[in-house]
Scaffold this active site. Structure first.
Site, PDB file in Angstrom:
ATOM      1  N   CYS A   2       5.037  -6.217  -9.842  1.00 42.21           N
ATOM      2  CA  CYS A   2       4.808  -5.572 -11.122  1.00 42.21           C
ATOM      3  C   CYS A   2       3.372  -5.896 -11.507  1.00 42.21           C
ATOM      4  O   CYS A   2       2.715  -6.685 -10.848  1.00 42.21           O
ATOM      5  CB  CYS A   2       5.748  -6.131 -12.166  1.00 42.21           C
ATOM      6  SG  CYS A   2       7.459  -6.057 -11.634  1.00 42.21           S
ATOM      7  N   ARG A  27       0.840  -1.137  -8.880  1.00 38.84           N
ATOM      8  CA  ARG A  27       1.725  -2.268  -8.567  1.00 38.84           C
ATOM      9  C   ARG A  27       3.168  -1.982  -8.968  1.00 38.84           C
ATOM     10  O   ARG A  27       4.066  -2.753  -8.667  1.00 38.84           O
ATOM     11  CB  ARG A  27       1.255  -3.517  -9.311  1.00 38.84           C
ATOM     12  CG  ARG A  27      -0.114  -3.992  -8.919  1.00 38.84           C
ATOM     13  CD  ARG A  27      -0.488  -5.201  -9.707  1.00 38.84           C
ATOM     14  NE  ARG A  27       0.359  -6.323  -9.371  1.00 38.84           N
ATOM     15  CZ  ARG A  27       0.099  -7.202  -8.422  1.00 38.84           C
ATOM     16  NH1 ARG A  27      -1.004  -7.104  -7.722  1.00 38.84           N
ATOM     17  NH2 ARG A  27       0.920  -8.187  -8.173  1.00 38.84           N
ATOM     18  N   TRP A  74       8.077  -2.563 -11.326  1.00 36.34           N
ATOM     19  CA  TRP A  74       8.611  -1.994 -10.080  1.00 36.34           C
ATOM     20  C   TRP A  74       9.927  -2.720  -9.856  1.00 36.34           C
ATOM     21  O   TRP A  74       9.942  -3.902  -9.511  1.00 36.34           O
ATOM     22  CB  TRP A  74       7.629  -2.246  -8.943  1.00 36.34           C
ATOM     23  CG  TRP A  74       7.959  -1.542  -7.672  1.00 36.34           C
ATOM     24  CD1 TRP A  74       7.639  -0.258  -7.335  1.00 36.34           C
ATOM     25  CD2 TRP A  74       8.643  -2.081  -6.536  1.00 36.34           C
ATOM     26  NE1 TRP A  74       8.095   0.031  -6.070  1.00 36.34           N
ATOM     27  CE2 TRP A  74       8.712  -1.070  -5.561  1.00 36.34           C
ATOM     28  CE3 TRP A  74       9.212  -3.314  -6.244  1.00 36.34           C
ATOM     29  CZ2 TRP A  74       9.309  -1.243  -4.327  1.00 36.34           C
ATOM     30  CZ3 TRP A  74       9.820  -3.494  -5.013  1.00 36.34           C
ATOM     31  CH2 TRP A  74       9.858  -2.468  -4.066  1.00 36.34           C
ATOM     32  N   ASN A 100       6.132 -11.288 -13.351  1.00 39.96           N
ATOM     33  CA  ASN A 100       5.998 -10.623 -12.060  1.00 39.96           C
ATOM     34  C   ASN A 100       6.477 -11.609 -11.012  1.00 39.96           C
ATOM     35  O   ASN A 100       6.067 -12.765 -11.020  1.00 39.96           O
ATOM     36  CB  ASN A 100       4.519 -10.259 -11.823  1.00 39.96           C
ATOM     37  CG  ASN A 100       4.279  -9.721 -10.425  1.00 39.96           C
ATOM     38  OD1 ASN A 100       5.188  -9.167  -9.812  1.00 39.96           O
ATOM     39  ND2 ASN A 100       3.075  -9.889  -9.922  1.00 39.96           N
ATOM     40  N   GLY A 101       7.357 -11.168 -10.127  1.00 37.31           N
ATOM     41  CA  GLY A 101       7.887 -12.062  -9.096  1.00 37.31           C
ATOM     42  C   GLY A 101       9.392 -11.963  -9.060  1.00 37.31           C
ATOM     43  O   GLY A 101       9.982 -11.026  -9.609  1.00 37.31           O
ATOM     44  N   GLU A 487      -0.448   4.699  12.566  1.00 34.94           N
ATOM     45  CA  GLU A 487      -0.984   4.712  11.200  1.00 34.94           C
ATOM     46  C   GLU A 487      -0.930   6.124  10.605  1.00 34.94           C
ATOM     47  O   GLU A 487      -0.570   6.308   9.441  1.00 34.94           O
ATOM     48  CB  GLU A 487      -2.424   4.157  11.220  1.00 34.94           C
ATOM     49  CG  GLU A 487      -3.163   4.199   9.901  1.00 34.94           C
ATOM     50  CD  GLU A 487      -2.473   3.468   8.751  1.00 34.94           C
ATOM     51  OE1 GLU A 487      -1.488   2.758   8.981  1.00 34.94           O
ATOM     52  OE2 GLU A 487      -2.926   3.647   7.609  1.00 34.94           O
ATOM     53  N   LYS A 491       1.044   7.167   7.176  1.00 35.47           N
ATOM     54  CA  LYS A 491       0.411   7.838   6.021  1.00 35.47           C
ATOM     55  C   LYS A 491       1.223   9.054   5.621  1.00 35.47           C
ATOM     56  O   LYS A 491       1.465   9.298   4.455  1.00 35.47           O
ATOM     57  CB  LYS A 491      -1.008   8.309   6.359  1.00 35.47           C
ATOM     58  CG  LYS A 491      -2.170   7.366   6.313  1.00 35.47           C
ATOM     59  CD  LYS A 491      -2.444   6.625   5.074  1.00 35.47           C
ATOM     60  CE  LYS A 491      -1.568   5.435   4.885  1.00 35.47           C
ATOM     61  NZ  LYS A 491      -1.980   4.138   5.204  1.00 35.47           N
ATOM     62  N   GLU A 494       4.518   8.094   3.884  1.00 40.04           N
ATOM     63  CA  GLU A 494       4.316   7.496   2.564  1.00 40.04           C
ATOM     64  C   GLU A 494       4.047   8.513   1.468  1.00 40.04           C
ATOM     65  O   GLU A 494       4.614   8.420   0.388  1.00 40.04           O
ATOM     66  CB  GLU A 494       3.094   6.569   2.605  1.00 40.04           C
ATOM     67  CG  GLU A 494       3.334   5.231   3.199  1.00 40.04           C
ATOM     68  CD  GLU A 494       2.049   4.428   3.160  1.00 40.04           C
ATOM     69  OE1 GLU A 494       2.036   3.390   2.507  1.00 40.04           O
ATOM     70  OE2 GLU A 494       1.048   4.836   3.783  1.00 40.04           O
ATOM     71  N   HIS A 510      11.094   9.713  28.189  1.00 39.87           N
ATOM     72  CA  HIS A 510      12.174   8.716  28.215  1.00 39.87           C
ATOM     73  C   HIS A 510      13.119   8.874  27.032  1.00 39.87           C
ATOM     74  O   HIS A 510      13.845   7.948  26.710  1.00 39.87           O
ATOM     75  CB  HIS A 510      11.574   7.305  28.283  1.00 39.87           C
ATOM     76  CG  HIS A 510      10.726   7.108  29.497  1.00 39.87           C
ATOM     77  ND1 HIS A 510      11.265   6.881  30.749  1.00 39.87           N
ATOM     78  CD2 HIS A 510       9.384   7.175  29.673  1.00 39.87           C
ATOM     79  CE1 HIS A 510      10.288   6.801  31.630  1.00 39.87           C
ATOM     80  NE2 HIS A 510       9.126   6.977  30.994  1.00 39.87           N
ATOM     81  N   LYS A 607       1.604  -1.164  -4.451  1.00 36.47           N
ATOM     82  CA  LYS A 607       0.407  -1.497  -3.691  1.00 36.47           C
ATOM     83  C   LYS A 607       0.468  -2.894  -3.092  1.00 36.47           C
ATOM     84  O   LYS A 607       0.053  -3.132  -1.977  1.00 36.47           O
ATOM     85  CB  LYS A 607      -0.811  -1.382  -4.627  1.00 36.47           C
ATOM     86  CG  LYS A 607      -2.145  -1.633  -3.948  1.00 36.47           C
ATOM     87  CD  LYS A 607      -2.507  -0.494  -3.038  1.00 36.47           C
ATOM     88  CE  LYS A 607      -3.772  -0.748  -2.265  1.00 36.47           C
ATOM     89  NZ  LYS A 607      -3.841   0.132  -1.085  1.00 36.47           N
TER      90      LYS A 607
HETATM   91  C1  F6R Z   1       0.358   1.526   3.665  1.00 35.27           C
HETATM   92  C2  F6R Z   1       0.105   0.261   3.016  1.00 35.27           C
HETATM   93  C3  F6R Z   1       1.008  -0.876   3.332  1.00 35.27           C
HETATM   94  C4  F6R Z   1       0.192  -2.176   3.365  1.00 35.27           C
HETATM   95  C5  F6R Z   1       1.124  -3.378   3.525  1.00 35.27           C
HETATM   96  C6  F6R Z   1       0.355  -4.681   3.598  1.00 35.27           C
HETATM   97  O1  F6R Z   1      -0.536   2.504   3.256  1.00 35.27           O
HETATM   98  O2  F6R Z   1      -0.770   0.145   2.222  1.00 35.27           O
HETATM   99  O3  F6R Z   1       1.693  -0.685   4.522  1.00 35.27           O
HETATM  100  O4  F6R Z   1      -0.717  -2.118   4.417  1.00 35.27           O
HETATM  101  O5  F6R Z   1       2.009  -3.427   2.438  1.00 35.27           O
HETATM  102  O6  F6R Z   1      -0.417  -4.875   2.464  1.00 35.27           O
HETATM  103  P1  F6R Z   1      -1.618  -5.902   2.449  1.00 35.27           P
HETATM  104  O7  F6R Z   1      -2.659  -5.396   3.370  1.00 35.27           O
HETATM  105  O8  F6R Z   1      -2.079  -5.947   1.034  1.00 35.27           O
HETATM  106  O9  F6R Z   1      -1.055  -7.215   2.929  1.00 35.27           O
END
Ligand code: F6R
Length: 612
Positions: A2, A27, A74, A100-101, A487, A491, A494, A510, A607
């Site tokens: 959060c 967040r 969140w 937060n936590g 990757e 993307k 997501e 396979h 995030k």
């Molecule tokens: C995807 C994304 C996540 C982060 C992951 C790790 O776009 O952003 O998969 O890469 O949650 O986050 P960090 O790098 O902050 O440890």
């Protein structure tokens, strides 16, 4: 996961709190709330929904208080609802808390408090905190100015799990107390005022001077004083840090979305990441000093991270192994920490984290340390939790990344990892210096090559328009093209909510080829001249079965007969993902826009994943 914001000073708190929350929405954004002290009373305004909903709730414009706390949520415990939104009050409405936590022992604490007569209005773990503070406050017979502080200290000792908390109380109307354990919290200092937030960008427009709280610290703030205590309430001095990011770097700066802005910022971010590291004869990286003897003693390197950061590790693995001749294992932090990996003092563990706050990555780092390995953190956030645990910390310097889907953090992580691999290789002398020299010059060309790709995005947009209604897509590649495809596929999932899978192209036969039928979309990447023939036959296999194929390839590679082709500038295969990921990021972005989705805040994602 959060976001929390606080203000204490001489200005009206509400606009500052709302502004901070808006910057922290990445967040969490399922509910938001605020509490200020108004005429000796705590007023709480909260509801489910985004910060903009909160900003329009009845009564919010009437808040005049100059001390306030706020939260954007969140959900972890309890669905998004008004009752579950923060701030939470204790039963007597004298103490308000944002948290937060995750409080792991909240069942136990709730039972204890219920037996003492406390009632709970929400299904959150957080609501135990104000009530427990109230309980300890009442238990304390000494009625001095530190009574609330002692109640907070006793409460923190009872909490298991992680927390960053802000506490307002009518018992101490001109003060605020904050505390942290395993959840980020920073205090920005102004003149006769302080700003509190989960992270720096939320309050960067107000100040550049910050205190970065460490675990188990409790802080009492008044308008003109900040007092730091350890968890025994022994006072100590904390150094202040000045942060250079300009506030402008956390604005959209004319772009429609943060993600598009951050995609376009990649040339600049990479220039910052490279900095002066390649300028002199030998690579120098501030914060990194490994001797040749130590590197020679290594029998294994682990690269550990989550999500996109882990994908950056997968790209860099080839460079480390080729140049250093040391086996490299790339692992997901949440797996690594529970699988009893083979680690000793001959193992080097590298951790990658944009935020530096990812709970699993931090736990995986602590594990390696406890087994005697050296640890190196690669992060984007100076002073983040991971940097305080690691033996060595180096920074990507990509600037704040606000969009939930990571873009510039990924490319700058790959660049920095490759440079670290080259730095090790120079020390180890296990590779021809001319190979290193050529790669250095290729790295220096990357920013302008990305600028070139960013100039012609029409074709990508057109292809996105053609396929945005699809339900499934496939990504294919070999070697580093496979690593980057993982990757690209992430993307897409997501931000467009389209299901996609990435396969090593050689694996097609396979099993996965059974899924290829008329009309299926495949994104195929082939930038390695040594593997091009094999990649082309894989592409033919899916074309024959009716797939629509979007090919990302290098300008030196022939692509006869393929219709949707994006050419990226020629570079070394080890670093080609830094270029080939750009069309993939844009592809996901344009699909998301076509579908009318919120690109910057995709559903269910936050995030910074500060909980397990
Ligand atoms: C995807 C994304 C996540 C982060 C992951 C790790 O776009 O952003 O998969 O890469 O949650 O986050 P960090 O790098 O902050 O440890």
């Amino acid at each position: 996961m959060c976001g929390i914001v606080g203000y204490i000073g001489y200005k009206k708190a509400t606009p500052i709190l709302i502004n901070g929350l808006l910057r922290l929405e990445y967040r969490g954004y399922d509910s938001a709330g605020i509490a200020t002290i108004e005429n000796n009373e705590i007023v709480v305004i909260k509801n489910k929904g985004r910060v903009n909903t909160l900003a329009n709730l009845d009564g919010i414009d009437k808040l005049e208080g100059t001390v306030g706390i706020a939260h954007t949520r969140w959900a972890t415990h309890g669905k998004p609802s008004k009752e579950n939104s923060h701030p939470h009050l204790d039963n007597s409405k004298s103490i308000a808390v944002v948290h937060n936590g995750i409080i792991e022992n909240y069942h136990e604490l709730k039972k204890f408090l219920t037996e003492k007569g406390y009632k709970f209005l929400s299904t959150t773990d957080s609501e135990v905190i104000p009530n427990l503070i109230h309980y300890y406050f009442n238990q304390d017979s000494k009625n001095d100015e530190n009574r609330l502080l002692r109640a907070v200290k006793n409460t923190c000792k009872d909490l298991k799990g992680s927390y960053a908390i802000e506490i307002l109380s009518i018992y101490n109307k001109d003060k605020m107390i904050v505390a942290r354990k395993d959840s980020p919290l920073v205090i920005g200092r102004g003149l006769k005022e302080s700003y509190i937030a989960s992270d720096i960008p939320a309050i960067l427009s107000y100040t550049k001077d910050f205190y970065l709280l460490d675990d188990n610290e409790i802080v009492e703030l008044s308008k003109d004083k900040i007092k730091f205590y350890n968890n025994e309430l022994e006072e100590f001095e904390k150094p202040i840090k000045s942060i250079e990011w300009g506030a402008i770097s956390v604005e959209k700066d004319g772009y429609e979305d943060f993600m598009l802005k951050e995609i376009n910022e990649q040339p600049r971010a990479i220039r910052e990441t490279v900095g002066a590291k390649l300028d002199n004869g030998k690579i120098e990286i501030e914060g990194l000093e490994f001797s040749k003897e130590y590197l020679e003693s290594l029998n294994k390197i682990y690269i550990v991270a989550c999500g996109t950061a882990m994908h950056a590790g997968l790209v860099a693995k080839s460079t480390f192994e080729k140049f250093c001749k040391i086996p490299v294992e790339v692992d997901i932090a949440s797996e690594f920490r529970y699988r009893d990996p083979l680690i000793d003092e001959k193992t080097l563990c590298i951790y990658i984290s944009q935020s530096g706050e990812t709970a699993d990555t931090i736990a995986a780092l602590k594990l390696a340390k406890s087994k005697g390995a050296k640890t190196l953190a690669i992060t984007n956030v100076i002073g983040s939790s991971i940097t305080r645990e690691a033996d060595y910390s180096i920074y990507t310097h990509a600037g704040p990344e606000i969009a939930v889907a990571s873009t510039k953090a990924y490319t700058s992580q790959v660049v920095l990892l490759i440079i670290v691999g080259m730095y090790f290789a120079e020390k180890l002398e296990r590779i021809d210096v001319s190979i290193l020299k050529n790669l250095k010059s290729d790295i220096l060309k990357l920013p302008s090559q990305i600028e070139e790709i960013l100039k012609s995005t029409n074709q990508i947009q057109e292809f996105a328009r053609k396929v945005y209604k699809e339900k499934d897509m496939f990504f294919l590649g070999r070697g580093t093209d496979y690593a980057v495809s993982l990757e690209g596929s992430l993307k897409l999932k997501e931000i467009s909510y389209i299901h996609s899978e990435s396969y090593a192209a050689g694996e097609l036969k396979h099993g996965p080829i059974a899924l290829i039928e008329n009309g299926v979309t495949v994104v195929a990447t082939m930038t390695n001249p040594d593997l091009v023939e094999k990649s082309i036959s894989n592409i033919q296999e899916v074309v024959t079965r009716g797939a629509k194929v979007f090919v990302i390839t290098s300008e030196d590679i022939k692509n006869d007969g393929l219709s949707w082709v994006i050419k990226i500038p020629k570079t070394n295969t080890l670093i080609s993902p830094i270029l080939s990921v750009i069309p993939m990021q844009l592809f996901a972005y344009y699909i998301s826009k076509e579908k009318g989705l919120d690109v910057d805040k995709p559903r269910n994602l936050a995030k910074s994943v500060t909980v397990e």
